[in-house]
Design a protein around this motif. Structure first.
Motif, PDB file in Angstrom:
ATOM      1  N   PHE A   1       1.032  -1.277   0.141  1.00 22.21           N
ATOM      2  CA  PHE A   1       0.111  -0.279   0.026  1.00 22.21           C
ATOM      3  C   PHE A   1       0.755   1.185   0.198  1.00 22.21           C
ATOM      4  O   PHE A   1       0.213   1.847  -0.499  1.00 22.21           O
ATOM      5  CB  PHE A   1      -0.855   0.068   1.022  1.00 22.21           C
TER       6      PHE A   1
ATOM      7  N   ILE B   1      -9.666   4.442   4.517  1.00 18.74           N
ATOM      8  CA  ILE B   1      -9.273   2.922   4.265  1.00 18.74           C
ATOM      9  C   ILE B   1      -9.310   1.961   5.323  1.00 18.74           C
ATOM     10  O   ILE B   1      -8.207   2.078   5.787  1.00 18.74           O
ATOM     11  CB  ILE B   1      -8.886   2.979   2.586  1.00 18.74           C
TER      12      ILE B   1
ATOM     13  N   VAL C   1      -7.961  -1.655   5.964  1.00 20.58           N
ATOM     14  CA  VAL C   1      -7.758  -3.076   5.315  1.00 20.58           C
ATOM     15  C   VAL C   1      -7.705  -3.795   5.895  1.00 20.58           C
ATOM     16  O   VAL C   1      -6.452  -4.072   7.488  1.00 20.58           O
ATOM     17  CB  VAL C   1      -6.387  -2.701   3.995  1.00 20.58           C
ATOM     18  N   GLU C   2      -8.106  -5.359   5.616  1.00 20.31           N
ATOM     19  CA  GLU C   2      -8.225  -6.387   6.777  1.00 20.31           C
ATOM     20  C   GLU C   2      -7.236  -7.658   6.299  1.00 20.31           C
ATOM     21  O   GLU C   2      -8.007  -7.929   4.728  1.00 20.31           O
ATOM     22  CB  GLU C   2      -9.233  -7.342   6.811  1.00 20.31           C
ATOM     23  N   CYS C   3      -6.594  -8.290   6.806  1.00 24.35           N
ATOM     24  CA  CYS C   3      -5.855  -9.416   6.083  1.00 24.35           C
ATOM     25  C   CYS C   3      -5.709 -10.856   6.633  1.00 24.35           C
ATOM     26  O   CYS C   3      -5.943 -10.656   7.765  1.00 24.35           O
ATOM     27  CB  CYS C   3      -4.334  -9.290   5.565  1.00 24.35           C
TER      28      CYS C   3
ATOM     29  N   LYS D   1     -13.675   2.863   2.058  1.00 20.19           N
ATOM     30  CA  LYS D   1     -13.886   1.884   1.626  1.00 20.19           C
ATOM     31  C   LYS D   1     -13.275   0.797   2.634  1.00 20.19           C
ATOM     32  O   LYS D   1     -12.193   1.498   3.722  1.00 20.19           O
ATOM     33  CB  LYS D   1     -12.880   1.495   0.700  1.00 20.19           C
TER      34      LYS D   1
ATOM     35  N   LEU E   1     -11.513  -2.877   2.676  1.00 27.32           N
ATOM     36  CA  LEU E   1     -11.261  -4.122   1.981  1.00 27.32           C
ATOM     37  C   LEU E   1     -10.236  -5.073   2.555  1.00 27.32           C
ATOM     38  O   LEU E   1      -9.728  -5.052   3.270  1.00 27.32           O
ATOM     39  CB  LEU E   1      -9.216  -3.429   0.905  1.00 27.32           C
TER      40      LEU E   1
ATOM     41  N   ILE F   1      -8.299  -8.874   2.212  1.00 27.48           N
ATOM     42  CA  ILE F   1      -7.613  -9.293   1.496  1.00 27.48           C
ATOM     43  C   ILE F   1      -7.790 -10.127   1.964  1.00 27.48           C
ATOM     44  O   ILE F   1      -7.202 -10.473   2.898  1.00 27.48           O
ATOM     45  CB  ILE F   1      -6.025  -9.115   1.164  1.00 27.48           C
TER      46      ILE F   1
ATOM     47  N   MET G   1      -4.421  -8.453  -5.378  1.00 24.81           N
ATOM     48  CA  MET G   1      -3.326  -7.637  -4.673  1.00 24.81           C
ATOM     49  C   MET G   1      -1.904  -6.818  -5.832  1.00 24.81           C
ATOM     50  O   MET G   1      -0.936  -5.701  -6.188  1.00 24.81           O
ATOM     51  CB  MET G   1      -2.974  -7.503  -3.127  1.00 24.81           C
TER      52      MET G   1
ATOM     53  N   TYR H   1      -7.719   5.347  -6.074  1.00 23.92           N
ATOM     54  CA  TYR H   1      -8.908   4.062  -5.020  1.00 23.92           C
ATOM     55  C   TYR H   1      -9.769   4.169  -5.796  1.00 23.92           C
ATOM     56  O   TYR H   1     -10.851   3.445  -5.319  1.00 23.92           O
ATOM     57  CB  TYR H   1      -8.483   4.263  -3.527  1.00 23.92           C
TER      58      TYR H   1
END
Length: 143
Positions: free
Chosen positions: A3, A37, A39-41, A75, A77, A79, A107, A124
């Motif tokens: 990112f 934003i 982001v969760e992985c 947003k 996201l 992943i 990604m 984005y």
């Protein structure tokens, strides 16, 4: 790293301010003007990411945390290595989050394509689908 390489401001300081012992956001991208934003992985080793209800509760906790701190979530996201059809269907039915799903391999391809593009930072707004369409984004980056 990906990112940051896309030109985003990965804000660890703000993330630490928001995180609690119970709710710990993986990555927080600060877009400025109180916009973020989330982001969760997920990894293939983690059990339960294939159940949308489990992940949904987690993401809604993060959303609540950000909103409570007067942040606008542009947003969310998620992943992961892959998503089951049931997971995607459940995600499409969710009306409470602006959530998009992206595979880790997509990604990486987006990152590689972005490095060859003319953009100083990743647009984005291309993250608008429920399941991120790799071909559409790669095509947009080459224009």
């Amino acid at each position: 790293m990906l990112f940051s390489g896309l030109g985003f401001n990965v804000d660890d300081k703000l993330k630490k301010q928001l995180n609690t012992n119970k709710d710990m956001i993986d990555i927080l991208i600060n877009l400025g003007n109180n916009e973020v934003i989330i982001v969760e992985c997920k990894t293939s080793k983690e059990k339960g990411y294939n159940k949308f209800s489990t992940v949904s509760r987690q993401l809604k906790s993060y959303q609540k945390l950000a909103l409570h701190n007067d942040l606008r979530i542009v947003k969310i996201l998620l992943i992961a290595p892959e998503f089951s059809d049931d997971f995607v269907t459940d995600c499409e039915m969710d009306t409470e989050m602006n959530l998009s799903l992206i595979t880790a391999s997509t990604m990486l391809k987006i990152y590689d394509s972005f490095k060859q593009s003319k953009y100083p930072s990743f647009p984005y707004v291309l993250f608008r689908d429920i399941v991120i369409n790799e071909e559409r984004i790669l095509k947009a980056l080459t224009k």
